[in-house]
Design a protein around this motif. Structure first.
Motif, PDB file in Angstrom:
ATOM      1  N   TRP A 118      51.278  -7.296 -20.838  1.00  0.00           N
ATOM      2  CA  TRP A 118      51.143  -6.097 -20.013  1.00  0.00           C
ATOM      3  C   TRP A 118      49.822  -6.144 -19.230  1.00  0.00           C
ATOM      4  O   TRP A 118      48.908  -6.923 -19.573  1.00  0.00           O
ATOM      5  CB  TRP A 118      51.162  -4.848 -20.887  1.00  0.00           C
ATOM      6  N   PRO A 119      49.694  -5.312 -18.223  1.00  0.00           N
ATOM      7  CA  PRO A 119      48.380  -5.185 -17.562  1.00  0.00           C
ATOM      8  C   PRO A 119      47.294  -4.900 -18.594  1.00  0.00           C
ATOM      9  O   PRO A 119      47.530  -4.156 -19.562  1.00  0.00           O
ATOM     10  CB  PRO A 119      48.593  -3.987 -16.622  1.00  0.00           C
ATOM     11  N   PRO A 120      46.118  -5.473 -18.437  1.00  0.00           N
ATOM     12  CA  PRO A 120      45.080  -5.381 -19.482  1.00  0.00           C
ATOM     13  C   PRO A 120      44.817  -3.973 -20.003  1.00  0.00           C
ATOM     14  O   PRO A 120      44.658  -3.761 -21.205  1.00  0.00           O
ATOM     15  CB  PRO A 120      43.844  -5.970 -18.789  1.00  0.00           C
ATOM     16  N   GLY A 121      44.780  -2.993 -19.120  1.00  0.00           N
ATOM     17  CA  GLY A 121      44.474  -1.639 -19.568  1.00  0.00           C
ATOM     18  C   GLY A 121      45.520  -1.054 -20.489  1.00  0.00           C
ATOM     19  O   GLY A 121      45.216  -0.177 -21.315  1.00  0.00           O
ATOM     20  N   LEU A 122      46.759  -1.520 -20.385  1.00  0.00           N
ATOM     21  CA  LEU A 122      47.841  -0.980 -21.209  1.00  0.00           C
ATOM     22  C   LEU A 122      47.941  -1.651 -22.573  1.00  0.00           C
ATOM     23  O   LEU A 122      48.732  -1.208 -23.414  1.00  0.00           O
ATOM     24  CB  LEU A 122      49.177  -1.119 -20.466  1.00  0.00           C
ATOM     25  N   ARG A 123      47.169  -2.693 -22.781  1.00  0.00           N
ATOM     26  CA  ARG A 123      47.214  -3.381 -24.074  1.00  0.00           C
ATOM     27  C   ARG A 123      46.483  -2.598 -25.158  1.00  0.00           C
ATOM     28  O   ARG A 123      46.605  -2.903 -26.336  1.00  0.00           O
ATOM     29  CB  ARG A 123      46.608  -4.781 -23.941  1.00  0.00           C
ATOM     30  N   ASP A 124      45.720  -1.605 -24.743  1.00  0.00           N
ATOM     31  CA  ASP A 124      44.989  -0.752 -25.675  1.00  0.00           C
ATOM     32  C   ASP A 124      45.662   0.620 -25.716  1.00  0.00           C
ATOM     33  O   ASP A 124      45.694   1.327 -24.699  1.00  0.00           O
ATOM     34  CB  ASP A 124      43.534  -0.610 -25.223  1.00  0.00           C
ATOM     35  N   PRO A 125      46.213   1.021 -26.863  1.00  0.00           N
ATOM     36  CA  PRO A 125      46.916   2.317 -26.917  1.00  0.00           C
ATOM     37  C   PRO A 125      45.998   3.509 -26.685  1.00  0.00           C
ATOM     38  O   PRO A 125      46.490   4.610 -26.409  1.00  0.00           O
ATOM     39  CB  PRO A 125      47.500   2.335 -28.334  1.00  0.00           C
ATOM     40  N   ARG A 126      44.672   3.329 -26.776  1.00  0.00           N
ATOM     41  CA  ARG A 126      43.743   4.439 -26.607  1.00  0.00           C
ATOM     42  C   ARG A 126      43.020   4.415 -25.259  1.00  0.00           C
ATOM     43  O   ARG A 126      42.077   5.169 -25.048  1.00  0.00           O
ATOM     44  CB  ARG A 126      42.702   4.419 -27.742  1.00  0.00           C
ATOM     45  N   SER A 127      43.431   3.555 -24.353  1.00  0.00           N
ATOM     46  CA  SER A 127      42.734   3.442 -23.075  1.00  0.00           C
ATOM     47  C   SER A 127      43.128   4.564 -22.126  1.00  0.00           C
ATOM     48  O   SER A 127      44.163   5.219 -22.282  1.00  0.00           O
ATOM     49  CB  SER A 127      43.060   2.092 -22.417  1.00  0.00           C
ATOM     50  N   ALA A 128      42.298   4.766 -21.106  1.00  0.00           N
ATOM     51  CA  ALA A 128      42.608   5.759 -20.080  1.00  0.00           C
ATOM     52  C   ALA A 128      43.857   5.361 -19.306  1.00  0.00           C
ATOM     53  O   ALA A 128      44.657   6.223 -18.913  1.00  0.00           O
ATOM     54  CB  ALA A 128      41.414   5.904 -19.129  1.00  0.00           C
ATOM     55  N   GLU A 129      44.045   4.053 -19.083  1.00  0.00           N
ATOM     56  CA  GLU A 129      45.237   3.587 -18.375  1.00  0.00           C
ATOM     57  C   GLU A 129      46.510   3.916 -19.145  1.00  0.00           C
ATOM     58  O   GLU A 129      47.512   4.344 -18.552  1.00  0.00           O
ATOM     59  CB  GLU A 129      45.149   2.075 -18.135  1.00  0.00           C
TER      60      GLU A 129
END
Length: 738
Positions: free
Chosen positions: A368-379
């Motif tokens: 996935w796009p890098p920002g979506l790989r973190d469930p707690r990210s703003a993205e």
């Protein structure tokens, strides 16, 4: 020596023993890689020295381990009567107990240390100053050093602590402070009320005339009701119903799921959703068309020899459920749904978000796009808002599935089943799935669970499942594990734990390495067991551990102490330390589910006829010439048939196939096993295994319907009327309550 010491401090083995008297060193590069996955740098001698000094200093100064376990001691009837504390609130309420022995973690605290407990119920309990001598805690698990004997627990003053997972704070006389999770657990899990028998079945393989091409939760409720009321069955054990990772095609194995926390909505009986009855207008016509297509899928499997196609089934159900969702929920149903959302909280929101994102970006979150790989990210937060309708759709599916799981459990209880539905917990999850994304910090990056080489597999095994990090689990008070168990046990009469030895240690294989170059990583088995016992007690559920294969010394004993039943399979039960002959029935253990076979083994008919050897030969899976394998297999079968004849379970002429299978189950009834499991395909002479280990596309694993001796698929309705099934179950029916 420094690397070995560092590894030992983090529970990483530097040697392992594949067989008695044999010790194999673990490659240094494996130890370094595993330590790195645990956040420990051992890449150079200097790094090892620095990490070792840090770890040893932390060990010396630490007041408390991350988790402390207190086991309660069951009270005798006289104690209960005297105390008058029998609580009608049920298994979630604290039981009448005697004071437990002081855990070693507390007994080793400096004199004068004061403890305070914040209970999960919201109360504060002050613990008197500790000035007692060191005492032994619960019986040690493998790897734990024995301690001195504890004085009688009655000699101490104990705080009134309820069962649960609490917070413990310690203040030493020298001013040092520490905090830990305190698990107060019952002595053991609930036990089956009496000797009972039941079916073992892969749910997808059990199609009724109402199925949409594979067995579903409506079929499970039907099976439980029929077998409980008509056959006196006490349980139905099924495969894991965990959510799968969508694919093209989807991996059909129920043991490599996307999420173990939430079930797969492919198991829904669409017509049983209450709102289905209120679809109108064009929706009705669309549903009729989907029902016709579902009938075609069912007929293809039952009448034309097609394999079960879960992707095709889900495509139809997904469309149908989309139509049903257009019906507004009534006030009561809306309130029930909102309650479910609040109860499941962040875990469900994460799961549903992953499902929605997977529809857009594919089911491998690492891509996935890098920002979506973190469930707690703003993205991810923005994406969740943009996809809120799909997130709600997947949350709604989880609710519907939960409702139908509850209905199946209720059907089993209403049918008089002593245990009920036995759910199955897979050993791990797919690295690209929902759980690995939502709990990414809890999983060891770049590691996979497997098994070392043994007598059955010289190359070892890599199961492709990322392991939980024991350090993160402990630091979180085992929160992911507790949530997982609580979810699975909600509607379970019992829980089977696949590869239960994983509560003690797991074989970690670094990415890209051969399974032979892995190593064992140890978990805090006492804490893992305490959480399991606590959650099973709260649910009133029996626990069964799959403990087949290589089992570390002391594991079965530790499980026995906590009331966890084992798994005993006829063909493996021999007097291995003596004659090597079949183990006499009275010598079997009592605390087990006894059965003739499992989903990974040949059916009893295939075993008796030798057809499973021919199958493996056709697929090129034999390691020796066919004649040699057949000779050895025939000798083993003859040995068992001779034993059955000597015990009077078979006529002198050996009987026919059906009589031999009945004799096998008569033998199981002679054992003291608390639960006797009948592999449902055995009841109709099915020859085909549901899964053939060592194969992928060479054999249709996890895609076969239950069939008769000729290979003709049978519906649930046909099974219920089959004379062969009733002949076998007539053998077991007299065992009820004995």
């Amino acid at each position: 020596m420094g690397l070995a010491r560092l590894a030992a401090l983090h529970g990483v083995a530097t040697v392992h023993s594949p067989s008695p008297g044999v010790t194999v060193p673990v490659p240094d590069e494996t130890v370094v890689a595993v330590l790195a996955a645990l956040g420990v740098d051992a890449s150079t001698d200097e790094a090892v020295g620095s990490e070792l000094a840090r770890a040893e200093s932390a060990a010396r100064s630490r007041l408390l381990p991350p988790t402390v376990v207190v086991w309660t001691t069951p009270a005798t009837p006289a104690d209960t009567d005297a105390a008058g504390t029998e609580d009608p609130a049920g298994p979630s309420a604290p039981a009448a107990v005697l004071p437990p022995a002081l855990p070693r973690a507390l007994a080793d605290l400096p004199p004068g240390t004061v403890l305070r407990v914040e209970t999960e119920q919201g109360d504060t309990v002050d613990w008197p100053s500790l000035d007692t001598p060191p005492a032994d805690g619960p019986a040690p698990v493998p790897g734990a050093a024995p301690g001195p004997q504890a004085p009688a627990p009655e000699s101490r003053s104990w705080p009134d602590l309820p069962l649960g997972v609490h917070r413990l704070a310690a203040v030493a006389a020298d001013g040092r402070t520490a905090g830990a999770v305190l698990v107060v657990a019952p002595h053991e899990v609930p036990q089956p009320p009496s000797r009972t028998h039941g079916f073992l079945v892969q749910l997808y393989s059990l199609l009724s005339t109402r199925s949409w091409g594979m067995g579903d939760l409506g079929d499970l409720a039907e099976l439980a009701t029929w077998s409980g009321r008509e056959l006196g069955a006490g349980f139905v054990q099924i495969n894991p119903l965990h959510a799968a990772v969508p694919g093209d095609p989807t991996d059909p194995s129920p043991y490599r799921p996307s999420s173990r926390r939430f079930p797969d909505p492919v198991h829904l009986r669409v017509e049983a959703v209450p709102e289905y009855a209120y679809v109108s207008g064009l929706g009705t016509a669309r549903l009729d068309g989907l029902l016709e297509q579902a009938a075609g899928l069912r007929a293809a499997v039952l009448d034309k020899g097609a394999l079960i196609d879960r992707d095709a089934v889900w495509d139809l159900k997904r469309q149908a459920l989309g139509i049903v969702r257009e019906v507004p929920l009534g006030p009561g149903r809306r309130a029930a749904y909102n309650h479910f959302l609040a109860e499941q909280g962040q875990a469900l929101e994460d799961h549903a978000t992953w499902c929605a994102l997977a529809e857009v970006h594919g089911s491998e979150w690492h891509d996935w796009p890098p920002g979506l790989r973190d469930p707690r990210s703003a993205e991810t937060s923005r994406a969740r808002h943009e996809l809120i309708d799909r997130v709600d759709f997947h949350s709604w599916l989880a609710w519907l599935t939960d409702e139908q799981l509850a209905a199946a459990g209720s059907a089993a209880r209403d049918a008089g089943m002593a245990v009920g539905v036995v759910h199955d917990l897979a050993v791990g999850v797919h690295p690209g799935g929902a759980d690995a994304w939502a709990q990414r910090d809890a999983f060891a990056e770049g590691m996979s669970v497997g098994a070392p080489p043994d007598a059955f597999n010289a190359h070892g095994q890599d199961w492709g499942l990322p392991p939980w990090r024991p350090d993160v689990l402990a630091a979180s008070g085992y929160a992911p594990y507790r949530g997982l168990l609580r979810g699975l046990l909600t509607h379970a009469g019992a829980l089977r734990i696949d590869h239960v030895m994983g509560l003690f240690r797991l074989w970690w294989v670094p990415a890209g390495a051969e399974p032979t170059r892995g190593t064992y990583v140890r978990y805090d088995a006492e804490a893992m067991l305490a959480v399991l016992v606590l959650e099973a007690h709260r649910a009133g559920a029996v626990v069964v551990g799959e403990d087949l294969g290589t089992v570390e010394p002391g594991v079965r004993e530790a499980l026995h102490r906590r009331g966890v039943l084992g798994t005993s399979v006829l063909w493996f039960e021999r007097d291995w330390e003596g004659t090597g002959r079949p183990l006499a029935p009275e010598s079997w253990r009592e605390d087990c589910v006894a059965t003739a076979t499992t989903h990974d083994l040949p059916s009893t008919a295939a075993r008796l006829t030798g057809e499973h050897v021919e199958l493996r030969h056709r697929l090129g899976l034999l390691g020796r010439p066919l004649e040699q394998e057949q000779h050895e297999e025939s000798a083993e079968v003859a040995d068992w048939l001779g034993t059955l004849t000597r015990l009077g379970l078979l006529p002198p002429d050996g009987g026919d196939e059906e009589e031999q299978i009945r004799a096998v189950y008569r033998f199981l009834l002679r054992t003291p096993a608390r639960m006797v499991g009948v592999w449902l395909p055995d009841a109709v002479g099915d020859r085909r295994p549901q899964n053939l280990p060592g194969t992928w596309d060479q054999y249709p694993n996890w895609r076969l319907p239950v069939a008769d001796a000729s290979g003709r698929p049978m519906t649930l309705e046909e099974l219920a009327a089959a004379p062969r099934l009733h002949g076998l179950m007539g053998v077991l029916r007299p065992s009820v309550g004995t």
